[in-house]
Design an enzyme around this catalytic site. Structure first.
Site, PDB file in Angstrom:
ATOM      1  N   GLY A  69       5.723  24.929   7.467  1.00  0.00           N
ATOM      2  CA  GLY A  69       5.129  24.722   6.151  1.00  0.00           C
ATOM      3  C   GLY A  69       3.618  24.631   6.225  1.00  0.00           C
ATOM      4  N   HIS A 109     -32.769  18.756  -4.755  1.00  0.00           N
ATOM      5  CA  HIS A 109     -32.932  19.767  -3.711  1.00  0.00           C
ATOM      6  C   HIS A 109     -33.436  19.105  -2.441  1.00  0.00           C
ATOM      7  CE1 HIS A 109     -33.721  23.579  -1.792  1.00  0.00           C
ATOM      8  NE2 HIS A 109     -34.936  23.145  -1.455  1.00  0.00           N
ATOM      9  N   GLY A 126       0.786  -1.243   0.000  1.00  0.00           N
ATOM     10  CA  GLY A 126       0.000   0.000   0.000  1.00  0.00           C
ATOM     11  C   GLY A 126       0.816   1.290   0.000  1.00  0.00           C
ATOM     12  N   GLY A 127       2.121   1.188   0.281  1.00  0.00           N
ATOM     13  CA  GLY A 127       2.979   2.375   0.171  1.00  0.00           C
ATOM     14  C   GLY A 127       2.647   3.465   1.167  1.00  0.00           C
TER      15      GLY A 127
END
Ligand code: NAD
Length: 466
Positions: free
Chosen positions: A182, A445, A41-42
């Site tokens: 970051g 809707h 799966g990495g």
């Protein structure tokens, strides 16, 4: 040393390699998939998309119960969380999905070999699992070895005080104070997880805006919302130094031309990822890479050694699991002699904050930069009936149409279930639909998707509900 012979050898079992191997086998090619890690799966499955979404979901429920339950008339007398239970749930999800890949390999007759692959010649790799070394010979190779987190030279990962996304997903308890370096996708997603659990989170970002690959209006609104949720931000703030002290980490940030110190129990470094091909022996057989380490490929994913292909994070382009999967299917079909096509404009990009963010095609700024004349429409969720009932009224849908043709060329959503809503835009862009096509299609809707229809109506200059 035993040697096995295959039509296709796929190296890496992440969303790129797994899918490439299955598709190649389905097309009648004798296929092996080699994975160095114990589980398939990495990054995506084991230390990325899936575990982060599991923790995001658990903490979102907690945050909703903490802050919004009372708006719905729900009175929760005592609310607490069990972090180890959250982690256990996350691990179970990862494990069951990993077993699922093993099952898919079996069903599709993909051979799985565990070990580290290394080229010894352009047609032969060795596989070493620590005890044995075997050889695999193949007519074609697909390199899908993915990427790894970038570290800062002065602040190497120890995964205790200085953590990557991998460490952040494995903490034993929420820290008191976390500094996130970051404000990209990883930064804001993991900051959200811990902020919801009571950690004091400060994000420092070099640029003057967050999530730089998004439309400016969306990135601005996301910043406002995350600040309101309690995350502190310092923008235009470059981290230039840092050190681990006994029980804390301190970083130096250049802020308004002056160095400033920030302290935390942990620092999450989320400044990007780089291609990973360590130990693969690419240089030894002469595979060309760019200065940033990406394998150079042509339009058919062929490296300079034409029977060696590369896909996903290992080549240039947005590092996204679903893009790698698209390329995995395409490369298998190319090897089998077919002519697949990937429409990169129709690959969405999602950030799983609350609310979610989903981006597709051009941002308004990109379109203008390319000289494309556009018409845009923005519909805010506070004008949407379903969003009101859900109690999720923050956010908007922004559509970008090409003025000349009326075609949809961009869709940017910040709001409830944006990750699911963007699928309508994906099909529209892929099928070259116009804003008018979307408007003419019936939208149930009350649904959130009506905001997409209304945004298109606004772009066309004939709003109904705004
Ligand atoms: P990113 O490129 O998205 O963001 C990194 C941020 O760090 C940028 O905003 C950059 O300006 C900033 N930065 C760099 N150096 C700095 C410094 N010295 N000081 C302060 N700020 C600095 O990278 P990421 O968030 O690490 O994510 C890596 C990759 O993984 C991305 O390509 C992303 O698309 C992918 N990913 C995707 C998802 C998703 O699809 N939901 C989730 C996680 C990661």
């Amino acid at each position: 040393m035993a040697r096995e012979v295959y039509d296709v050898a796929v190296i890496g079992s992440g969303p790129g390699g797994e899918v490439a191997a299955i598709r190649a086998a389905q097309l009648g090619l004798k296929t092996v998939c080699i994975e160095k890690d114990a589980t398939l799966g990495g990054t995506c499955l084991n230390v990325g998309c899936i575990p982060s979404k599991a923790l995001l979901q658990s903490t979102e429920y907690y945050s909703l119960m903490n802050h919004e339950a009372k708006d719905h008339g729900l009175l929760i007398k005592e609310l607490a969380y069990d972090f180890s239970k959250m982690q256990e749930r996350k691990c179970q999800i990862v494990q069951s999905l990993g077993n699922g890949i093993a099952g898919l390999f079996k069903r599709n007759q993909v051979v799985h070999r565990k070990g580290i692959a290394k080229f010894v010649s352009p047609n032969v790799i060795t596989i070493s699992d620590g005890n044995n070394i075997n050889e695999i010979e193949a007519r074609s190779f697909i390199l899908a070895t993915g990427s790894e987190p970038i570290s800062l030279p002065f602040l190497p990962f120890d995964e205790k005080r200085v953590i990557s996304s991998t460490g952040a997903l494995r903490l034993e308890a929420p820290p008191k104070k976390m500094i996130v370096i970051g404000a990209g996708v990883i930064g804001v997603e993991l900051a959200s997880v811990y902020n919801r659990l009571g950690t004091e989170v400060t994000i420092v970002e070099m640029l003057d805006h967050i999530c730089p690959s998004n439309d400016a209006a969306v990135s601005k609104l996301l910043l406002q919302i995350l600040k309101k949720q309690g995350i502190a931000f310092h923008l235009s703030a470059k981290v230039t130094g840092g050190k681990v002290e006994k029980d804390k980490v301190s970083i130096t940030v250049e802020l308004e031309g002056k160095p400033q110190q920030f302290n935390g129990d942990v620092a999450l470094v989320a400044v990007g990822r780089r291609p990973y091909s360590q130990g693969l022996g690419m240089a030894e057989i002469g595979i060309s890479v760019t200065t940033k380490g990406f394998v150079s490929v042509d339009g058919f994913f062929r490296s300079n050694i034409p029977h060696i292909y590369a896909i996903g994070d290992l080549i240039e382009g947005p590092m996204l699991a679903h893009r790698a999967s698209e390329e995995g299917i395409a490369v298998a079909e190319i090897i089998a002699g077919q002519s697949p096509h990937i429409n990169y404009m129709a690959i969405p990009n999602v950030i799983y904050t609350h609310p979610e963010v989903a981006a597709l095609g051009f941002s308004e700024q990109e379109a203008v930069k390319k000289g494309v004349k556009v018409k845009t429409g923005v519909c805010y969720f506070k004008a949407n009936a379903r969003a009101r009932c859900l109690g999720y009224t923050e956010g908007m849908v922004k559509v970008i149409g090409e003025e000349k043709t009326g075609r949809l060329i961009g869709m940017h959503i910040i709001g409830p279930h944006a990750s699911e809503l963007i699928a309508e835009g994906v099909i529209a862009i892929d099928r070259r639909s116009t804003l008018e096509d979307i408007v003419r299609a019936s939208h149930a809707h009350p649904t959130l998707a009506e905001a997409i229809q209304e945004a298109c109506l606004i772009a066309l200059g004939r709003p109904i509900h705004s």
